[in-house]
Design an enzyme around this catalytic site. Sequence first.
Site, short mmCIF file in Angstrom:
data_model
loop_
_atom_site.label_atom_id
_atom_site.label_comp_id
_atom_site.label_asym_id
_atom_site.label_seq_id
_atom_site.Cartn_x
_atom_site.Cartn_y
_atom_site.Cartn_z
N LYS A 22 49.20 42.81 38.87
CA LYS A 22 48.38 43.78 38.13
C LYS A 22 47.14 44.17 38.93
CE LYS A 22 44.76 43.76 34.82
NZ LYS A 22 43.52 43.27 35.41
N ASN A 23 46.41 43.19 39.43
CA ASN A 23 45.15 43.52 40.09
C ASN A 23 45.36 44.26 41.41
OD1 ASN A 23 43.64 42.50 38.02
ND2 ASN A 23 43.09 40.58 39.04
N CYS A 117 37.84 43.70 30.30
CA CYS A 117 37.76 42.45 29.55
C CYS A 117 36.31 42.06 29.34
CB CYS A 117 38.49 41.34 30.30
SG CYS A 117 40.23 41.27 29.93
N ARG A 122 29.05 42.71 33.71
CA ARG A 122 29.89 43.08 34.86
C ARG A 122 29.21 44.21 35.62
NH1 ARG A 122 36.22 42.49 33.28
NH2 ARG A 122 36.34 42.22 35.52
N ASP A 307 40.84 33.59 36.74
CA ASP A 307 41.85 34.20 35.88
C ASP A 307 42.93 33.20 35.43
OD1 ASP A 307 40.45 36.53 36.04
OD2 ASP A 307 41.90 37.61 37.27
N ARG A 399 48.01 44.55 28.57
CA ARG A 399 47.33 45.18 29.70
C ARG A 399 47.85 44.63 31.02
NH1 ARG A 399 41.73 43.78 30.08
NH2 ARG A 399 42.18 44.71 32.06
C1 UD1 Z 1 38.24 40.99 39.75
C2 UD1 Z 1 39.50 40.88 38.94
C3 UD1 Z 1 39.29 39.93 37.78
C4 UD1 Z 1 38.79 38.58 38.28
C5 UD1 Z 1 37.60 38.74 39.20
C6 UD1 Z 1 37.19 37.44 39.88
C7 UD1 Z 1 40.52 43.05 39.23
C8 UD1 Z 1 40.91 44.34 38.61
N1 UD1 Z 1 39.84 42.20 38.44
O1 UD1 Z 1 37.23 41.50 38.88
O2 UD1 Z 1 40.53 39.78 37.12
O3 UD1 Z 1 38.43 37.77 37.19
O4 UD1 Z 1 37.89 39.70 40.24
O5 UD1 Z 1 38.26 36.92 40.62
O6 UD1 Z 1 40.85 42.77 40.38
N2 UD1 Z 1 29.10 41.14 40.60
C9 UD1 Z 1 27.81 41.56 40.76
N3 UD1 Z 1 27.60 42.85 41.20
C10 UD1 Z 1 28.63 43.69 41.51
C11 UD1 Z 1 29.95 43.22 41.35
C12 UD1 Z 1 30.16 41.93 40.89
O7 UD1 Z 1 26.85 40.85 40.49
O8 UD1 Z 1 28.38 44.84 41.92
C13 UD1 Z 1 29.34 39.75 40.11
C14 UD1 Z 1 30.07 39.74 38.75
O9 UD1 Z 1 29.16 39.83 37.67
C15 UD1 Z 1 30.78 38.39 38.80
C16 UD1 Z 1 31.08 38.19 40.30
O10 UD1 Z 1 30.25 39.10 41.00
O11 UD1 Z 1 29.91 37.37 38.39
C17 UD1 Z 1 32.51 38.45 40.69
O12 UD1 Z 1 32.88 39.74 40.26
P1 UD1 Z 1 34.02 40.57 41.01
O13 UD1 Z 1 34.63 39.72 42.08
O14 UD1 Z 1 33.46 41.88 41.40
O15 UD1 Z 1 35.09 40.79 39.85
P2 UD1 Z 1 35.90 42.11 39.50
O16 UD1 Z 1 36.25 42.84 40.75
O17 UD1 Z 1 35.21 42.85 38.40
#
Ligand code: UD1
Length: 420
Positions: A22-23, A117, A122, A307, A399
């Site tokens: 999915k991701n 989610c 986020r 996850d 989803r």
């Molecule tokens: C992706 C995955 C999600 C998984 C997560 C962590 C997808 C579609 N989703 O989510 O299933 O749980 O990786 O493995 O691939 N952060 C910041 N600033 C930013 C971006 C992130 O502070 O600009 C923080 C977030 O709040 C969080 C951490 O970084 O605490 C990790 O987030 P991130 O790796 O970006 O997760 P996603 O890409 O949203």
Amino acid sequence: MEKLVVTGGTPLKGEVLISGAKNAAVAILPAALLIDGVCTIDNVPNISDVRLYIDILKSFGAKVEWTGEHELTLDTTHVSASDKSLELTRKFRASYYSLGSLLSRCKLAQVGIPGGCNLGARPMDLHIKGFEALGATVDVSQGKIIAKADKLEGTSIYLDIASVGATINIMLAAVLANGTTIIDNAAKEPHIVDVANFLNTMGADIRGAGTDIIKIHGVEKLTGGKSYSVVPDQIEAGTFMLAAVATRGDITIKNCIPEHLESLTAKILEMGGNVDISSGDEIRVWCNTRPSKAIVKTLPHPGFPTDLQPQIGVVLALADGTSIINESIWESRFQYTAELNNMGAKITAQGKSAIFEGVENLYGAPVHSTDLRAGAALIIAGCVAKGKTEIYNIEHIDRGYENIEKKFRLLGANIERVSY
Ligand code: UD1
């Protein structure tokens, strides 16, 4: 509305075929917006997030059709940033990947501020900093994000946090930029490698994906004309590995990549389960005894994946002894523990930690899927529990898992989807 009704008590046994990730799929589909031409993507999971992304791509002018059970053909010759997409993009998180792709291809991109989610805050600050470092201006207001640039120039970008989303989004924005972009402290999740492999197949020049440093040498255009197959879903595979342990069953998980699941394999062995990865692209997991307690800390890849945290939470709820989970990625990922407590678990969650006092049995109850992986965990719990578990809000599960009840049923679970 639909719910899942699970009658538990049977160890799950047999084989399960894992779908495409999915991701990876929700990043590769928007990555195709970079292609001035046609491409074919196979092993695409037919899940609601993918179907939503198809609609989003269409709203940008792409032509997308299913040309096989899991194959999509995309013609992205003519695409543009359109405000028709705003409502759709608002519906889920991964829509933000359209920003990186359209910024690179059209020098203008806009999305509705994405949902997804509910796992806590986020933010997107790292994505935005990356776009700005490449020369874009980014405006966040009135529920939307608009990024634009006259031209994008490669540069070095250090990520304060190894964010999956920011790594992919900056990589997408840099594909057609002038010169070389270096992403330092990049995330290393398997689907980042998959997106880079897809883009390279279509004509990009990306090196180092899967390590801390990714180098993107900008190219003039991506011409496509090729096919690509999405990597197997590591989280779906991990979900079934944990279902085998929780139900004390014996499951062979086919079409997966065992190297992507080393942290989980190590934890299952530590808890007294058995894992055989000798076949290369399948994993057999079986467990004959009550799992023992464990300490789990979620970390970016190759650490234990957040996850899979709710799913291993079910195993720890039933383990012999007291276990601890530390969630280091998301602020609010223990909502499922209240649902498990309704089924007889003894879990105390506070902030980013939870203590699991293992119980011998869970008991069926009405429960609510609070997010995608929480929903998967409740299915596992329902398979273990004595009596009938009714799982509500299963749209979260749909989803990200294709044919979930069919796959569980083939393993011997008593599970039905019921309209109400
Ligand atoms: C992706 C995955 C999600 C998984 C997560 C962590 C997808 C579609 N989703 O989510 O299933 O749980 O990786 O493995 O691939 N952060 C910041 N600033 C930013 C971006 C992130 O502070 O600009 C923080 C977030 O709040 C969080 C951490 O970084 O605490 C990790 O987030 P991130 O790796 O970006 O997760 P996603 O890409 O949203």
